[in-house]
Scaffold this motif. Structure first.
Motif, short mmCIF file in Angstrom:
data_model
loop_
_atom_site.label_atom_id
_atom_site.label_comp_id
_atom_site.label_asym_id
_atom_site.label_seq_id
_atom_site.Cartn_x
_atom_site.Cartn_y
_atom_site.Cartn_z
N GLN A 110 8.78 14.84 7.30
CA GLN A 110 10.16 15.54 7.26
C GLN A 110 10.52 15.88 5.88
OE1 GLN A 110 13.13 14.86 10.02
NE2 GLN A 110 11.89 13.36 11.21
N GLY A 111 9.61 15.51 4.91
CA GLY A 111 9.60 15.48 3.66
C GLY A 111 10.48 14.58 2.94
N ARG A 112 10.99 13.50 3.52
CA ARG A 112 11.70 12.36 2.92
C ARG A 112 10.65 11.38 2.31
NH1 ARG A 112 14.30 10.91 8.74
NH2 ARG A 112 12.05 10.69 8.96
N ALA A 113 11.46 10.87 1.40
CA ALA A 113 10.30 9.68 0.62
C ALA A 113 9.96 8.54 1.47
CB ALA A 113 11.59 9.11 -0.51
N ASP A 114 8.80 8.34 1.06
CA ASP A 114 8.20 7.25 2.02
C ASP A 114 7.24 6.57 0.88
OD1 ASP A 114 7.28 6.58 4.78
OD2 ASP A 114 5.27 7.06 4.19
N ILE A 115 7.04 4.92 1.14
CA ILE A 115 6.61 4.15 0.28
C ILE A 115 5.34 3.54 0.97
CG2 ILE A 115 6.88 1.86 -0.97
CD1 ILE A 115 9.89 2.32 -1.07
N ASP A 116 4.19 3.56 -0.13
CA ASP A 116 2.97 2.95 0.19
C ASP A 116 3.16 1.45 0.05
OD1 ASP A 116 0.48 1.98 0.65
OD2 ASP A 116 -0.65 3.66 -0.61
N TYR A 117 3.30 0.61 1.00
CA TYR A 117 3.58 -0.70 0.76
C TYR A 117 2.41 -1.48 0.30
CZ TYR A 117 8.37 -0.01 2.36
OH TYR A 117 9.77 0.33 2.60
N ASP A 118 1.28 -0.85 0.43
CA ASP A 118 -0.10 -1.69 -0.03
C ASP A 118 -0.03 -1.65 -1.61
OD1 ASP A 118 -0.75 -2.32 2.40
OD2 ASP A 118 -2.09 -0.41 2.68
N ARG A 119 0.75 -0.58 -2.27
CA ARG A 119 0.59 -0.33 -3.76
C ARG A 119 1.77 -0.70 -4.35
NH1 ARG A 119 -2.93 2.55 -6.38
NH2 ARG A 119 -1.20 3.29 -7.85
N CYS A 120 3.00 -0.86 -3.44
CA CYS A 120 4.31 -1.22 -4.15
C CYS A 120 4.23 -2.60 -4.83
CB CYS A 120 5.35 -1.04 -2.99
SG CYS A 120 7.13 -1.44 -3.67
N VAL A 121 5.09 -2.91 -5.92
CA VAL A 121 4.91 -4.08 -6.60
C VAL A 121 6.52 -4.65 -6.65
CG1 VAL A 121 2.89 -3.93 -7.59
CG2 VAL A 121 4.78 -3.32 -8.72
N SER A 122 7.36 -3.78 -6.10
CA SER A 122 8.82 -4.19 -5.89
C SER A 122 9.45 -4.18 -7.19
CB SER A 122 9.13 -5.37 -5.34
OG SER A 122 8.73 -5.39 -3.76
N CYS A 123 9.35 -3.18 -8.14
CA CYS A 123 9.76 -3.25 -9.48
C CYS A 123 11.02 -2.92 -9.38
CB CYS A 123 8.91 -2.52 -10.38
SG CYS A 123 8.99 -0.71 -10.19
N GLY A 124 11.60 -2.07 -8.42
CA GLY A 124 12.95 -1.75 -8.16
C GLY A 124 13.38 -0.47 -9.01
N GLN A 125 12.57 0.13 -9.43
CA GLN A 125 12.85 1.48 -10.59
C GLN A 125 13.27 2.48 -9.53
OE1 GLN A 125 13.40 1.52 -14.04
NE2 GLN A 125 13.26 -0.66 -13.44
N CYS A 126 12.64 2.52 -8.33
CA CYS A 126 13.14 3.71 -7.48
C CYS A 126 14.48 3.56 -7.00
CB CYS A 126 11.88 3.71 -6.01
SG CYS A 126 12.08 2.15 -5.34
N LEU A 127 14.83 2.29 -6.61
CA LEU A 127 16.30 2.21 -6.07
C LEU A 127 17.39 2.42 -7.09
CD1 LEU A 127 17.45 -1.21 -6.56
CD2 LEU A 127 15.66 -1.86 -5.35
#
Length: 550
Positions: free
Chosen positions: A192-209
């Motif tokens: 639906q065009g909404r943001a989606d996180i690839d958790y296999d790559r995410c390192v939880s830096c928090g810059q997105c939030l």
């Protein structure tokens, strides 16, 4: 992408703080968890029947409800079936409760479905005769329709050359803010065009939030669990990261900080810069022993987001990332020598520290992780005005070195290690390269692997500016950097090697070095190594004594 909203108090900041405040207030005031309060909270935070921020008051309250669950460490609820905010609330009541992955979550119905990476021609286009945008396009993606440039998105390769040559700046680069801020490039779009996180790559830096202007991304918190632990009567000690300076006002007023944590119910407080000193010594010793004979270069490891990225993307060179324990873990071990039954709470600027604390090799040391912003919510819940607290009697923790405190700013870790190496081997020359932001860190690591930095010490920081730019900070980055540097000067010790607690490092390391995430960890009592008596007598953490009945 620059963090344009940092240091600006926005409507989103207000809502985020309100959620933390109300969850903290409920934890402080409530006995057993009553589900009613959680279901009522969105109506207290957003009263009335008119929308203020979004198209509907119901959407606004649903978003707040989702953030309440995350603030309590609970999972988001599915939106395609009946449920309440309070569903499963009893799970959050247990003091030992720990959140389940994922740590960083996208509230899908709050996402604006921002456009992905693309270049667009705006109304500023004048249809000029030169057509430089068309001339430089390597894929013939630009044509002119009704005297206006038009970009064929199917042909466009997003090189940006057209935007660079337009004399009217009529071509703009569009990207969703969260994806632009993500140094791991792990945010895409769902169906639906909404943001989606690839958790296999995410390192939880928090810059997105902190870069999502719609408040659609949030990480889980342990505010509720920390307060429940405090109310249970357990000894709860705060280990405060070096970036604390100025976060609540003042200029590193340690006396105020101690009093503030005492009011919040903590038994004591210590600075993590002590662990930074110990980490510095360990990395300096490892560097001298291993580089260049065993390793072509060595990279610092105190930033968990950077270290995780480097190990994920450069597995063949993972051994070049220092295996030294992080300041958070070393400080926790250090405190447990005096307080074996205490709950240790790391308080800092970083959401990635929450991910680090979930690792099996760290979880037995650090019980909880809170950000500065989450602690601010606890302060608001009890109406604590930090700046109005009495003038502090002591204005320095008195133990950590200036170099250890410098871990909070970019370049500080490498500087501390170099200074320690010079004390250990004065004739040893140490070349350094430092990078901040995961994109720059990736480039640095790629160059190091290719041999560009032979024998170097390289430092990576996921957040541009260092730890003071973490997702859980409260003020502008440059102001924080200046205040940390001023606080560094107040230490009576310049170098980490001057810290007397370094004598305890071998015993702390005897409990085990850094281990893979799935490594088994023996119980604490099987790893306990008594601290030397002379160190026991000088341990600087202060505990709050219970009043004695007369």
């Amino acid at each position: 992408m620059p963090d344009t909203m940092r240091g600006v108090y926005t409507n989103l900041t207000k809502i985020r703080r309100q959620v933390f405040r109300e969850v903290a207030r409920a934890a402080y005031l409530a006995g057993d968890v009553n589900p009613d309060w959680a279901d009522r909270l969105p109506y207290e935070i957003l009263p009335g029947d008119k929308a203020t921020y979004r198209e509907s008051i119901f959407i606004e309250r649903a978003i707040v409800g989702a953030r309440i669950r995350l603030a309590m460490g609970l999972n988001l609820l599915p939106v395609d079936e009946p449920n309440k905010i309070s569903d499963g609330l009893k799970e959050a009541e247990r003091p030992e409760a720990y959140y389940e992955p994922p740590l960083v979550n996208i509230i899908k119905f709050a996402c604006h479905a921002c456009p992905e990476n693309s270049y667009k021609v705006t109304d500023q286009c004048q249809g000029c005769l030169a057509h430089p945008c068309q001339e430089v396009c390597p894929k013939d993606a630009i044509s002119f329709v009704n005297h206006r440039a038009h970009i064929d998105q199917d042909k466009c390769i997003k090189c940006g050359r057209c935007a660079g040559v337009c004399p009217y700046s009529a071509i703009v680069h569009r990207n969703r803010p969260c994806a632009a801020a993500c140094g791991m490039h792990c945010i895409g779009s769902d169906e639906q065009g909404r943001a989606d996180i690839d958790y296999d790559r995410c390192v939880s830096c928090g810059q997105c939030l902190i870069n999502c202007p719609f408040g659609a991304i949030a990480d889980k918190s342990q505010i509720f669990q920390v307060i429940k632990a405090i109310k249970s009567g357990a000894e709860v000690i705060a280990a405060v990261a070096p970036a604390f300076v100025g976060q609540y006002g003042g200029r590193g007023d340690v006396g105020k900080l101690r009093e503030m944590f005492e009011i919040l119910g903590f038994s004591g407080v210590e600075e993590v810069a002590i662990g930074a000193d110990l980490c510095t010594v360990q990395e300096a010793e490892d560097f001298l022993e291993e580089v260049p004979d065993k390793l072509p270069f060595m990279a610092t490891s105190c930033c968990p987001a950077w270290a995780s990225m480097a190990k994920k993307e450069f597995p063949d060179n993972a051994n070049c990332i220092s295996m030294a324990l992080t300041p958070m873990t070393l400080t926790a071990r250090f405190l447990r020598e005096q307080h074996p039954d205490a709950k240790i709470v790391f308080v800092g600027p970083c959401s990635a520290k929450k991910l680090e604390a979930m690792r099996t090799s760290v979880r037995s040391e650090v019980d909880f992780v809170l950000t500065f912003e989450e602690v601010a919510g606890m302060m608001e819940a009890l109406e604590v005005d930090y700046t109005a607290l009495p003038k502090p009697d002591d204005n320095d923790f008195g133990a950590a070195s200036a170099d250890g405190r410098g871990f909070a700013v970019s370049g500080g870790v490498a500087n501390a290690v170099v200074n320690a190496v010079k004390r250990m081997e004065p004739d040893r020359e140490v070349n350094v390269f430092a990078a901040e932001g995961l994109d720059e860190c990736r480039k640095m690591m790629r160059d190091a692997v290719k041999g560009k930095y032979p024998g170097y010490l390289i430092e990576g920081m996921a957040c541009p500016g260092g730890c003071v730019a973490g997702a859980g900070t409260l003020q502008g980055i440059k102001k924080s950097q200046a205040q940390v540097k001023a606080y560094m000067k107040r230490s009576p010790r310049k170098n980490a090697t001057e810290n007397g607690y370094r004598m305890q490092l071998p015993e702390l390391l005897a409990m085990g070095r850094d281990e893979p995430d799935d490594a088994p960890v023996p119980p604490r009592n099987e790893r306990r190594v008594p601290a030397p008596e002379e160190l026991r007598e000088t341990l600087s953490v202060e505990t709050v004594e219970e009043p004695v009945e007369q």
